[in-house]
Design an enzyme around this catalytic site. Structure first.
Site, mmCIF file in Angstrom:
data_model
loop_
_atom_site.group_PDB
_atom_site.id
_atom_site.type_symbol
_atom_site.label_atom_id
_atom_site.label_comp_id
_atom_site.label_asym_id
_atom_site.label_seq_id
_atom_site.Cartn_x
_atom_site.Cartn_y
_atom_site.Cartn_z
ATOM 1 N N GLY A 1 14.863 47.335 37.534
ATOM 2 C CA GLY A 1 13.728 46.629 36.899
ATOM 3 C C GLY A 1 12.854 45.869 37.878
ATOM 4 C CG HIS A 2 12.296 45.372 42.759
ATOM 5 N ND1 HIS A 2 12.693 45.793 44.003
ATOM 6 C CD2 HIS A 2 11.757 44.144 42.955
ATOM 7 C CE1 HIS A 2 12.417 44.871 44.892
ATOM 8 N NE2 HIS A 2 11.836 43.851 44.270
ATOM 9 C CB ALA B 1 16.636 26.985 36.344
ATOM 10 C CG ASP C 1 26.189 21.645 32.011
ATOM 11 O OD1 ASP C 1 25.008 21.967 31.781
ATOM 12 O OD2 ASP C 1 27.150 22.438 31.906
ATOM 13 C CE1 TYR D 1 14.836 31.999 37.249
ATOM 14 C CE2 TYR D 1 13.240 33.605 38.053
ATOM 15 C CZ TYR D 1 13.651 32.296 37.898
ATOM 16 O OH TYR D 1 12.878 31.269 38.387
ATOM 17 N NE ARG E 1 16.040 41.766 42.543
ATOM 18 C CZ ARG E 1 15.395 40.674 42.983
ATOM 19 N NH1 ARG E 1 14.153 40.431 42.588
ATOM 20 N NH2 ARG E 1 15.972 39.841 43.806
ATOM 21 C CB THR F 1 9.196 31.422 37.779
ATOM 22 O OG1 THR F 1 8.895 32.596 38.512
ATOM 23 C CG2 THR F 1 9.865 31.862 36.487
ATOM 24 C CG ASP F 2 5.014 34.163 40.141
ATOM 25 O OD1 ASP F 2 6.254 34.212 40.126
ATOM 26 O OD2 ASP F 2 4.341 34.544 41.120
ATOM 27 C CD GLU F 3 10.688 36.000 39.639
ATOM 28 O OE1 GLU F 3 11.485 36.769 39.105
ATOM 29 O OE2 GLU F 3 10.903 35.437 40.740
ATOM 30 C CE LYS G 1 12.313 28.637 34.918
ATOM 31 N NZ LYS G 1 12.808 27.243 35.096
ATOM 32 N NE ARG H 1 9.009 39.253 44.099
ATOM 33 C CZ ARG H 1 8.897 40.471 43.550
ATOM 34 N NH1 ARG H 1 7.760 41.137 43.620
ATOM 35 N NH2 ARG H 1 9.930 41.020 42.928
ATOM 36 C CB ALA I 1 14.053 37.443 29.627
HETATM 37 P P1 NAD Z 1 18.003 26.461 42.918
HETATM 38 O O1 NAD Z 1 18.856 27.554 42.367
HETATM 39 O O2 NAD Z 1 17.907 26.258 44.382
HETATM 40 O O3 NAD Z 1 18.489 25.062 42.302
HETATM 41 C C1 NAD Z 1 18.817 24.892 40.956
HETATM 42 C C2 NAD Z 1 19.515 23.550 40.799
HETATM 43 O O4 NAD Z 1 19.829 23.376 39.405
HETATM 44 C C3 NAD Z 1 20.829 23.437 41.567
HETATM 45 O O5 NAD Z 1 20.904 22.204 42.238
HETATM 46 C C4 NAD Z 1 21.897 23.540 40.476
HETATM 47 O O6 NAD Z 1 23.091 22.812 40.785
HETATM 48 C C5 NAD Z 1 21.164 22.917 39.289
HETATM 49 N N1 NAD Z 1 21.704 23.387 37.994
HETATM 50 C C6 NAD Z 1 21.984 24.663 37.619
HETATM 51 N N2 NAD Z 1 22.488 24.677 36.377
HETATM 52 C C7 NAD Z 1 22.518 23.391 35.948
HETATM 53 C C8 NAD Z 1 22.924 22.759 34.744
HETATM 54 N N3 NAD Z 1 23.433 23.459 33.712
HETATM 55 N N4 NAD Z 1 22.809 21.414 34.646
HETATM 56 C C9 NAD Z 1 22.319 20.679 35.682
HETATM 57 N N5 NAD Z 1 21.949 21.217 36.852
HETATM 58 C C10 NAD Z 1 22.038 22.546 36.974
HETATM 59 O O7 NAD Z 1 16.574 26.683 42.265
HETATM 60 P P2 NAD Z 1 15.131 26.393 42.891
HETATM 61 O O8 NAD Z 1 14.710 27.552 43.687
HETATM 62 O O9 NAD Z 1 15.125 25.037 43.484
HETATM 63 O O10 NAD Z 1 14.255 26.405 41.560
HETATM 64 C C11 NAD Z 1 14.042 25.204 40.813
HETATM 65 C C12 NAD Z 1 13.194 25.527 39.601
HETATM 66 O O11 NAD Z 1 11.948 26.068 40.015
HETATM 67 C C13 NAD Z 1 13.829 26.558 38.674
HETATM 68 O O12 NAD Z 1 13.588 26.150 37.344
HETATM 69 C C14 NAD Z 1 13.112 27.848 38.993
HETATM 70 O O13 NAD Z 1 13.038 28.686 37.864
HETATM 71 C C15 NAD Z 1 11.734 27.325 39.368
HETATM 72 N N6 NAD Z 1 10.969 28.161 40.346
HETATM 73 C C16 NAD Z 1 11.566 28.598 41.488
HETATM 74 C C17 NAD Z 1 10.820 29.347 42.418
HETATM 75 C C18 NAD Z 1 11.422 29.807 43.722
HETATM 76 O O14 NAD Z 1 10.771 30.567 44.470
HETATM 77 N N7 NAD Z 1 12.607 29.388 44.111
HETATM 78 C C19 NAD Z 1 9.491 29.650 42.142
HETATM 79 C C20 NAD Z 1 8.920 29.183 40.962
HETATM 80 C C21 NAD Z 1 9.675 28.426 40.085
HETATM 81 P P1 TYD Z 2 14.032 36.966 45.966
HETATM 82 O O1 TYD Z 2 13.992 36.065 47.148
HETATM 83 O O2 TYD Z 2 15.346 37.230 45.302
HETATM 84 O O3 TYD Z 2 12.971 36.375 44.923
HETATM 85 P P2 TYD Z 2 12.399 37.025 43.537
HETATM 86 O O4 TYD Z 2 13.206 38.182 43.150
HETATM 87 O O5 TYD Z 2 12.539 35.883 42.596
HETATM 88 O O6 TYD Z 2 10.966 37.375 43.853
HETATM 89 O O7 TYD Z 2 13.414 38.365 46.373
HETATM 90 C C1 TYD Z 2 12.113 38.453 46.897
HETATM 91 C C2 TYD Z 2 11.800 39.926 47.084
HETATM 92 O O8 TYD Z 2 12.655 40.458 48.114
HETATM 93 C C3 TYD Z 2 12.065 40.758 45.848
HETATM 94 O O9 TYD Z 2 11.068 41.774 45.753
HETATM 95 C C4 TYD Z 2 13.417 41.399 46.106
HETATM 96 C C5 TYD Z 2 13.443 41.553 47.623
HETATM 97 N N1 TYD Z 2 14.790 41.449 48.250
HETATM 98 C C6 TYD Z 2 15.209 42.457 49.134
HETATM 99 O O10 TYD Z 2 14.497 43.438 49.388
HETATM 100 N N2 TYD Z 2 16.451 42.326 49.694
HETATM 101 C C7 TYD Z 2 17.280 41.288 49.428
HETATM 102 O O11 TYD Z 2 18.420 41.247 49.958
HETATM 103 C C8 TYD Z 2 16.816 40.244 48.547
HETATM 104 C C9 TYD Z 2 17.685 39.072 48.229
HETATM 105 C C10 TYD Z 2 15.556 40.373 47.978
#
Ligand code: NAD
Ligand code: TYD
Length: 357
Positions: free
Chosen positions: A295-296, A82, A58, A159, A293, A133-135, A163, A223, A161
């Site tokens: 605050g979408h 994360a 962890d 989430y 959602r 993230t861009d969020e 990041k 997105r 906030a």
């Molecule tokens: P994910 O949820 O698929 O994976 C997160 C990983 O972190 C998991 O393997 C989990 O076990 C591990 N983890 C969680 N808490 C932990 C802890 N306390 N200690 C150690 N390991 C821990 O996430 P992802 O989609 O692969 O995203 C990875 C990173 O990229 C994140 O920081 C996310 O904010 C960022 N990111 C994601 C996206 C996206 O579209 N998925 C886009 C931009 C940035």
């Molecule tokens: P998501 O994959 O959760 O990524 P993020 O919220 O980080 O962008 O969602 C992508 C978009 O899809 C977002 O606008 C929320 C929407 N969404 C749905 O409409 N239905 C769903 O069941 C999910 C999971 C997301």
């Protein structure tokens, strides 16, 4: 390089590790707690490689981190661990505060202590790359404006906030202590090994199981989609060639409304999996509008000019080719899917979507 990757069992982290082990000679230590989102089956192709090691740890556990730094002696940290799902951050924000903020703080302090003990030139070559993230920028209301590296932070969800908070900590550790950090902010990723709580894998698997395809609100939220292997290449480029103290935005130039994405998935499934479950005439018929959602965010879109001009990175995959590869991957990897769709996953889906529909 000796690269300590946090969150390497997740969706993007596993793509980064597969990229590094398959395409470079670097060594990797994967530090992952293995939450519900962590899955070592995503790393089968590298698990026997002598340049790959795993530690179930962890990132909030400072003494365990100190031990890993002293034993592995990394020259590079790529921090991806994360809590990453917006909907989960709405129903249970605490885990996001703990891992994304406190965990990043503990990792920064462990890295700083280790880095302080290094002599030149090792201390100058050390890198702490924070993957974000861009969020963090909030959302865009216009139809043409883009997030740049200087867009003010304005996160909307627990989430984003958390990041944003971690990004600020990383920059403060650079400015105050001189820790050689780099930050990247990326748009929405998609591709193989994506946990099916996120939009694209959820829709593919729901359609194949004749379950409703839940669209939040009017489905017009936009997105900017990037194929995960393009992101992994970008991250490796940044960590090996990027400038310390800088931020790089990474994006796919693929802006799509959610409803468009789901329609594309349905069309691909008509072609690639024409034998539909009983009672389904067309996959598209499964589309169901549900409560929005809270605050979408309306629209995200990245200006990726800086990484293109300075590091010569552009995405290789278009949305059409990347989505086709993704749907094919889910059709061909039913064992991986079956394993992640057990236990905790069912509990989440039942809780989230019973309330919605
Ligand atoms: P994910 O949820 O698929 O994976 C997160 C990983 O972190 C998991 O393997 C989990 O076990 C591990 N983890 C969680 N808490 C932990 C802890 N306390 N200690 C150690 N390991 C821990 O996430 P992802 O989609 O692969 O995203 C990875 C990173 O990229 C994140 O920081 C996310 O904010 C960022 N990111 C994601 C996206 C996206 O579209 N998925 C886009 C931009 C940035
Ligand atoms: P998501 O994959 O959760 O990524 P993020 O919220 O980080 O962008 O969602 C992508 C978009 O899809 C977002 O606008 C929320 C929407 N969404 C749905 O409409 N239905 C769903 O069941 C999910 C999971 C997301």
């Amino acid at each position: 390089m000796r690269i300590l990757v946090t969150g390497g069992a997740g969706f993007i982290g596993s793509a980064v590790i597969r990229h590094i082990i398959h395409n470079t000679n670097n060594e990797v230590l994967n530090v992952d707690k293995l939450t519900y989102a962590g899955n070592l089956e995503s790393l089968i192709s590298v698990s026997e490689n002598p340049r790959y090691q795993f530690s179930q740890t962890d990132i909030c556990d400072r003494s365990a981190l100190d031990q890993l730094f002293n034993e592995f002696k990394p020259d590079t940290v790529m921090h991806l661990a994360a809590e990453s799902h917006v909907d989960r951050s709405i129903s249970g924000p605490y885990a996001f505060i703990e891992t994304n903020i406190i965990g990043t703080y503990q990792l920064l302090e462990a890295a700083r202590q280790y880095w302080s003990s290094l002599e030149a030139p090792s201390n100058e070559n050390f890198r702490f790359h924070h993957i974000s993230t861009d969020e963090v920028y909030g959302d865009l209301e216009g139809t043409t404006d883009l997030f740049t590296e200087t867009t003010p932070y304005s996160p909307s969800s627990p989430y984003s906030a958390s990041k944003a908070s971690s990004d600020h900590l990383v920059r403060a550790w650079n400015r105050t202590y001189g820790l050689p950090t780099i930050v990247t902010n990326c748009s929405n990723n998609y591709g193989p090994f994506h946990f099916p709580e996120k939009l694209i894998p959820l829709m593919i698997l729901n359609a194949l199981q004749a379950k409703p395809l839940p669209i939040y609100g009017n489905g017009q939220q936009i997105r900017d989609w990037l194929f995960v292997e393009d992101h992994a290449r970008a991250l490796y480029k940044v960590v090996s060639e990027g400038v310390v103290g800088e931020t790089y935005n990474i994006g796919g130039h693929n802006e799509k409304a959610n409803i468009e994405v789901v329609q594309c998935i349905c069309e691909l499934l008509e072609e690639l999996s024409p034998t539909k479950p009983e009672g389904v005439a067309k996959y598209e018929d499964l589309i169901t509008y549900v409560k929005d959602r809270p605050g979408h965010d309306v629209r995200y879109a990245i200006d990726a000019t800086k990484i293109k001009n300075e590091l010569n990175w552009v995405p290789e995959e278009s949305f059409e080719t990347g989505l086709r590869k993704t749907v094919e991957w889910y059709l061909n990897n039913s064992e991986w899917v079956a394993h992640v769709q057990s236990g905790e996953y069912q509990t989440w889906v039942n809780k989230q979507y019973q309330v919605q529909s």
